[in-house]
Design a protein around this motif. Structure first.
Motif, PDB file in Angstrom:
ATOM      1  N   LEU A 113       0.829  -1.208   0.000  1.00 37.53           N
ATOM      2  CA  LEU A 113       0.000   0.000   0.000  1.00 37.53           C
ATOM      3  C   LEU A 113       0.864   1.260   0.000  1.00 37.53           C
ATOM      4  O   LEU A 113       0.571   2.234  -0.698  1.00 37.53           O
ATOM      5  N   ALA A 114       1.942   1.229   0.774  1.00 36.48           N
ATOM      6  CA  ALA A 114       2.840   2.391   0.856  1.00 36.48           C
ATOM      7  C   ALA A 114       3.525   2.659  -0.480  1.00 36.48           C
ATOM      8  O   ALA A 114       3.828   3.815  -0.800  1.00 36.48           O
ATOM      9  N   ALA A 115       3.753   1.615  -1.255  1.00 30.15           N
ATOM     10  CA  ALA A 115       4.380   1.801  -2.568  1.00 30.15           C
ATOM     11  C   ALA A 115       3.486   2.636  -3.481  1.00 30.15           C
ATOM     12  O   ALA A 115       3.988   3.399  -4.315  1.00 30.15           O
ATOM     13  N   TYR A 116       2.176   2.525  -3.303  1.00 30.99           N
ATOM     14  CA  TYR A 116       1.248   3.297  -4.131  1.00 30.99           C
ATOM     15  C   TYR A 116       0.954   4.677  -3.568  1.00 30.99           C
ATOM     16  O   TYR A 116       0.674   5.601  -4.323  1.00 30.99           O
ATOM     17  N   ARG A 117       0.994   4.802  -2.239  1.00 29.71           N
ATOM     18  CA  ARG A 117       0.654   6.084  -1.605  1.00 29.71           C
ATOM     19  C   ARG A 117       1.651   6.414  -0.496  1.00 29.71           C
ATOM     20  O   ARG A 117       1.294   6.470   0.680  1.00 29.71           O
ATOM     21  N   PRO A 118       2.926   6.647  -0.863  1.00 31.35           N
ATOM     22  CA  PRO A 118       3.933   6.880   0.176  1.00 31.35           C
ATOM     23  C   PRO A 118       3.599   8.061   1.090  1.00 31.35           C
ATOM     24  O   PRO A 118       3.938   8.032   2.271  1.00 31.35           O
ATOM     25  N   GLU A 119       2.922   9.050   0.565  1.00 33.45           N
ATOM     26  CA  GLU A 119       2.589  10.216   1.395  1.00 33.45           C
ATOM     27  C   GLU A 119       1.661   9.850   2.549  1.00 33.45           C
ATOM     28  O   GLU A 119       1.668  10.518   3.584  1.00 33.45           O
ATOM     29  N   ASP A 120       0.885   8.792   2.418  1.00 30.08           N
ATOM     30  CA  ASP A 120      -0.020   8.357   3.483  1.00 30.08           C
ATOM     31  C   ASP A 120       0.671   7.467   4.519  1.00 30.08           C
ATOM     32  O   ASP A 120       0.073   7.149   5.551  1.00 30.08           O
ATOM     33  N   PHE A 121       1.898   7.037   4.231  1.00 28.38           N
ATOM     34  CA  PHE A 121       2.592   6.083   5.086  1.00 28.38           C
ATOM     35  C   PHE A 121       3.989   6.575   5.468  1.00 28.38           C
ATOM     36  O   PHE A 121       4.868   5.780   5.737  1.00 28.38           O
ATOM     37  N   ARG A 122       4.187   7.881   5.487  1.00 32.54           N
ATOM     38  CA  ARG A 122       5.514   8.449   5.713  1.00 32.54           C
ATOM     39  C   ARG A 122       6.149   7.956   7.012  1.00 32.54           C
ATOM     40  O   ARG A 122       7.308   7.564   7.049  1.00 32.54           O
ATOM     41  N   GLU A 123       5.413   7.956   8.097  1.00 37.84           N
ATOM     42  CA  GLU A 123       5.963   7.535   9.399  1.00 37.84           C
ATOM     43  C   GLU A 123       6.413   6.065   9.334  1.00 37.84           C
ATOM     44  O   GLU A 123       7.488   5.712   9.816  1.00 37.84           O
ATOM     45  N   PHE A 124       5.600   5.230   8.731  1.00 40.57           N
ATOM     46  CA  PHE A 124       5.946   3.823   8.571  1.00 40.57           C
ATOM     47  C   PHE A 124       7.186   3.672   7.689  1.00 40.57           C
ATOM     48  O   PHE A 124       8.131   2.956   8.033  1.00 40.57           O
ATOM     49  N   ILE A 125       7.207   4.350   6.562  1.00 42.98           N
ATOM     50  CA  ILE A 125       8.340   4.256   5.633  1.00 42.98           C
ATOM     51  C   ILE A 125       9.625   4.717   6.316  1.00 42.98           C
ATOM     52  O   ILE A 125      10.673   4.083   6.175  1.00 42.98           O
ATOM     53  N   ASP A 126       9.547   5.799   7.060  1.00 45.74           N
ATOM     54  CA  ASP A 126      10.732   6.315   7.747  1.00 45.74           C
ATOM     55  C   ASP A 126      11.283   5.326   8.765  1.00 45.74           C
ATOM     56  O   ASP A 126      12.477   5.334   9.065  1.00 45.74           O
ATOM     57  N   SER A 127      10.420   4.467   9.302  1.00 46.22           N
ATOM     58  CA  SER A 127      10.876   3.496  10.306  1.00 46.22           C
ATOM     59  C   SER A 127      11.559   2.278   9.679  1.00 46.22           C
ATOM     60  O   SER A 127      12.151   1.474  10.392  1.00 46.22           O
ATOM     61  N   LEU A 128      11.494   2.129   8.381  1.00 48.89           N
ATOM     62  CA  LEU A 128      12.029   0.935   7.730  1.00 48.89           C
ATOM     63  C   LEU A 128      13.553   0.850   7.748  1.00 48.89           C
ATOM     64  O   LEU A 128      14.107  -0.220   7.523  1.00 48.89           O
ATOM     65  N   ASP A 129      14.235   1.942   8.010  1.00 49.28           N
ATOM     66  CA  ASP A 129      15.699   1.939   8.022  1.00 49.28           C
ATOM     67  C   ASP A 129      16.303   1.576   9.372  1.00 49.28           C
ATOM     68  O   ASP A 129      17.529   1.512   9.505  1.00 49.28           O
ATOM     69  N   ASP A 130      15.483   1.310  10.372  1.00 54.23           N
ATOM     70  CA  ASP A 130      16.006   1.039  11.712  1.00 54.23           C
ATOM     71  C   ASP A 130      16.975  -0.141  11.746  1.00 54.23           C
ATOM     72  O   ASP A 130      18.063  -0.047  12.317  1.00 54.23           O
TER      73      ASP A 130
END
Length: 190
Positions: A113-130
């Motif tokens: 879902l984030a791949a299609y709408r990254p702006e709606d999942f910014r917090e989640f996407i930002d956490s992926l580099d932990d």
């Protein structure tokens, strides 16, 4: 659950998130479950879920981010005394336990879902580099320069996520053997 209207939104959201995590434990609600069903299980209202998380994908992303954050705290403790290989092995074991299957499926659902709408999942996407940051730190501690360490960590995390996806889609493909190969490759002369 009553959340005071005078309580700051962040605190109310965190309390609601804690309630969701208590209700579902290590699992995530399935994508086909409604907000009403989730609210009933968490003994809250679907209106509060919608207000604080926007939608079912928002609930899933928030729960997943928090679950992963808790996992990372445990993994960080293992990393303090261990090696790069030890942490990779610990990550793999943590996420391939049978009781993690629901969450792993949920992870790939939210990532899609984030791949299609990254702006709606910014917090989640930002956490992926932990995990990448933890692994890069260990690689630097073992003698790689910062750039090499980050590249090794990035490729390792990407490979593990790919192997997890393969395991979800086609179990019994022996991904543990692939992880062992990945670790041997990381030691190849540069």
């Amino acid at each position: 659950m009553i959340l005071s209207s005078t309580e700051p939104n962040g605190a109310a959201r965190e309390r609601l998130l804690a309630r969701l995590l208590d209700a579902f434990g290590e699992d995530l609600p399935a994508p086909e479950v409604s907000l009403r069903e989730i609210a009933a299980r968490a003994e809250t209202s679907h209106a509060l879920l919608r207000y604080h998380f926007g939608s079912l994908p928002g609930v899933l992303a928030a729960m997943l981010k928090e679950q992963r954050s808790r996992d990372n705290e445990v993994l960080l403790e293992a990393a303090r005394e261990g090696t790069f290989d030890d942490l990779v092995t610990a990550i793999w074991r943590a996420y391939t336990r049978p009781e993690q299957l629901s969450r792993i499926r949920g992870f790939f659902h939210v990532v899609g879902l984030a791949a299609y709408r990254p702006e709606d999942f910014r917090e989640f996407i930002d956490s992926l580099d932990d995990l990448t940051k933890m692994l890069a730190s260990l690689a630097e501690r073992e003698g790689l320069d910062a750039g090499e360490a980050l590249t090794l960590a990035t490729v390792t995390v990407a490979a593990m996520r790919g192997l997890l996806l393969q395991e979800v889609l086609t179990p019994t493909t022996r991904p543990a053997d692939a992880v062992a190969l990945l670790l041997r490759m990381s030691k190849a002369p540069r």
